[in-house]
Design a protein around this motif. Structure first.
Motif, short mmCIF file in Angstrom:
data_model
loop_
_atom_site.label_atom_id
_atom_site.label_comp_id
_atom_site.label_asym_id
_atom_site.label_seq_id
_atom_site.Cartn_x
_atom_site.Cartn_y
_atom_site.Cartn_z
N UNK A 11 0.80 -1.23 0.00
CA UNK A 11 0.00 0.00 0.00
C UNK A 11 0.83 1.27 0.00
N UNK A 12 2.15 1.16 -0.03
CA UNK A 12 2.99 2.37 0.03
C UNK A 12 2.86 3.17 -1.26
N UNK A 13 2.59 4.46 -1.09
CA UNK A 13 2.49 5.37 -2.22
C UNK A 13 3.47 6.52 -2.03
N UNK A 14 4.08 6.96 -3.14
CA UNK A 14 5.00 8.08 -3.04
C UNK A 14 4.30 9.37 -2.61
N UNK A 15 2.99 9.43 -2.76
CA UNK A 15 2.23 10.60 -2.31
C UNK A 15 2.35 10.80 -0.80
N UNK A 16 2.63 9.71 -0.08
CA UNK A 16 2.72 9.77 1.38
C UNK A 16 4.16 9.87 1.88
N UNK A 17 5.10 10.01 0.96
CA UNK A 17 6.51 10.18 1.32
C UNK A 17 6.87 11.64 1.12
N UNK A 18 7.60 12.21 2.05
CA UNK A 18 7.91 13.64 1.95
C UNK A 18 8.71 13.95 0.69
N UNK A 19 8.52 15.15 0.17
CA UNK A 19 9.24 15.56 -1.04
C UNK A 19 10.75 15.57 -0.81
N UNK A 20 11.14 15.96 0.40
CA UNK A 20 12.58 15.98 0.70
C UNK A 20 13.17 14.58 0.63
N UNK A 21 12.49 13.60 1.23
CA UNK A 21 12.99 12.22 1.19
C UNK A 21 13.04 11.71 -0.24
N UNK A 22 12.02 12.03 -1.05
CA UNK A 22 12.03 11.59 -2.45
C UNK A 22 13.19 12.21 -3.22
N UNK A 23 13.50 13.47 -2.96
CA UNK A 23 14.62 14.12 -3.65
C UNK A 23 15.94 13.43 -3.31
N UNK A 24 16.10 13.05 -2.05
CA UNK A 24 17.32 12.35 -1.65
C UNK A 24 17.39 10.98 -2.32
N UNK A 25 16.30 10.25 -2.29
CA UNK A 25 16.26 8.91 -2.90
C UNK A 25 16.57 8.97 -4.39
N UNK A 26 15.92 9.90 -5.08
CA UNK A 26 16.12 9.98 -6.53
C UNK A 26 17.54 10.40 -6.88
N UNK A 27 18.10 11.34 -6.14
CA UNK A 27 19.46 11.79 -6.48
C UNK A 27 20.48 10.68 -6.26
N UNK A 28 20.34 9.95 -5.16
CA UNK A 28 21.24 8.82 -4.92
C UNK A 28 21.10 7.78 -6.03
N UNK A 29 19.85 7.49 -6.40
CA UNK A 29 19.60 6.48 -7.44
C UNK A 29 20.18 6.92 -8.78
N UNK A 30 19.97 8.19 -9.13
CA UNK A 30 20.47 8.70 -10.41
C UNK A 30 22.00 8.74 -10.44
N UNK A 31 22.63 8.83 -9.25
CA UNK A 31 24.10 8.84 -9.19
C UNK A 31 24.67 7.43 -9.22
N UNK A 32 23.81 6.43 -9.31
CA UNK A 32 24.27 5.06 -9.42
C UNK A 32 24.35 4.30 -8.10
N UNK A 33 23.86 4.88 -7.03
CA UNK A 33 23.89 4.21 -5.73
C UNK A 33 22.54 3.52 -5.45
#
Length: 441
Positions: A11-33
């Motif tokens: 049931x986890x939706x990104x709508x319920x995850x803070x924008x700040x946490x999503x920015x950190x997750x995406x940047x790490x992922x895009x950097x190859x981590x």
């Protein structure tokens, strides 16, 4: 064994995850981590809750995280972490912890003293990181790459069964960090889960290890237990598990004496605090700790007065004794203990129904807190209950009406009837005054 729960099965939706946490997750992922939301946030999202904090786990070292984020600072010696700051929100980013004695990054290290981990900066794999976490429900990972949930230790099953299992041998894990015993109680109270029997079994034997934990850390843990909306259930679980005596020995002693009025006061105080938290109202640690420690303070003060000690001195000495003992276990800051002592010292003054003393007490900065405390004490005796009613009614009267009803001196509300009669008599005296008469001051 790894269990991967795909996006369509949780049931986890990104709508319920803070924008700040999503920015950190995406940047790490895009950097190859590797980048995962982890811990309590994943657990609470699976349960339909709304986490306040979002933690991230990654295979990037703290130094590598810092290179990716200008708004990042590295903290901690015991556990080195990266904090990425977006306005008022801090996203905590932790590198996967390893289980070996030596870190693969060269500068990682672990140091254990008497079974307690005092430093743990050994980097490892996500599988090792899962095994290093405390409870199975806290060891699930939300993958920003494919939006799946990874479960390495059976956390999803525990969420479904509403039970808390510790990862690894419970005695070993509690020796590593004794505060985990309190975390078990707090999580069980918050989530409405039961503590697995094996996880609870060592509490009695290892409870004394809490004395080795930092009193400041135990204060913080107390706030999380009692001021987060689940205080009453946390208190009951502390008592049921036997941990109450290691955290609040004075409270445990008083309750063991069979003081049901004290139990009623504590449970009502905690229930009121939970209700205020639920309504978004402010709560103060000072009032809560005054409630918890009241029984021992009251009994000591009465014992010293029975030996002939002056009342004010008896209350001051009792408060100092109980606070001093408690702060050796839980470091309550002085700004709170001062308020606690004032709340306690004002209680006997409610019995002094004399004109000047009544108005002086009403003008005291801590009057409202002390009055609320008096109302909580209603179960102590009919006299205390009547006293609470008297003061509640007295506050509703105009100043001059109340003044006319009160004796200039000599009044004492040790007798419930006298206390209860005060406000009622006010109207009669008001009617009998001759025209033009002034109310007495």
């Amino acid at each position: 064994m790894l269990r991967i729960i795909p996006r369509e099965q949780h049931v986890i939706s990104r709508k319920n995850i803070s924008k700040a946490a999503l920015r950190v997750l995406y940047r790490l992922h895009e950097a190859g981590y590797d980048a995962f939301l982890v811990g309590g946030a994943v657990r609470d999202l699976l349960l339909g809750g709304h986490p306040k904090d979002f933690d991230v786990a990654t295979n990037a070292t703290p130094e590598e995280v810092k290179k990716l984020f200008r708004n990042c600072r590295l903290i901690g010696r015991r556990f080195r972490l990266a904090h990425v700051v977006y306005g008022d929100e801090i996203v905590e980013v932790a590198t996967f912890r390893g289980t070996g004695e030596e870190g693969g990054e060269g500068d990682g290290d672990r140091h254990i003293v008497d079974g307690r981990i005092v430093r743990d900066n050994v980097w490892g794999t996500i599988e090792e990181d899962a095994l290093r976490r405390d409870f199975r429900v806290n060891a699930m990972y939300y993958d920003i790459g494919d939006f799946s949930v990874r479960d390495y230790v059976g956390g999803m099953q525990d969420v479904e069964n509403k039970v808390l299992h510790l990862i690894g041998d419970p005695a070993t894990r509690y020796r590593e960090d004794p505060v985990r015993m309190l975390r078990a109680v707090r999580l069980a109270a918050k989530l409405g889960f039961r503590i697995d029997a094996k996880a609870a079994a060592p509490f009695e034997e290892l409870g004394p290890l809490l004395a080795e934990a930092s009193p400041a850390r135990l204060f913080d843990e107390s706030l999380k237990m009692f001021l987060a909306g689940h205080g009453l259930e946390s208190f009951r679980l502390l008592e049921q598990t036997g941990l109450l005596g290691f955290m609040f020995p004075a409270v445990a002693r008083a309750l063991k004496r069979g003081d049901e009025a004290l139990r009623a006061l504590i449970e009502q105080g905690l229930s009121n605090t939970d209700a205020r938290v639920a309504e978004g109202k402010s709560v103060t640690p000072a009032f809560l700790f005054a409630v918890l420690l009241w029984g021992e303070v009251r009994d000591l003060a009465h014992a010293w007065m029975a030996k002939g000690l002056d009342g004010n001195e008896a209350w001051a000495r009792a408060a100092a004794h109980v606070v001093g003992e408690q702060c050796q276990r839980v470091a309550i800051p002085r700004r709170f203990t001062l308020t606690m002592e004032e709340i306690w010292s004002l209680q006997p003054r409610f019995e002094q129904i004399q004109r000047k003393k009544v108005f002086r007490l009403m003008a005291h900065p801590r009057f409202r807190a002390a009055f609320d405390f008096l109302l909580l004490r209603a179960a102590e005796s009919p006299a205390v209950r009547e006293l609470g009613r008297w003061w509640e009614h007295a506050q509703q009267l105009p100043h001059e009406v109340l003044a006319a009803a009160l004796p200039a001196s000599g009044g004492h509300a040790g007798e419930p009837a006298a206390a209860a009669a005060g406000p009622g008599a006010a109207r009669k005296r008001r009617r009998r005054r001759r025209p033009g008469g002034k109310p007495s001051a």
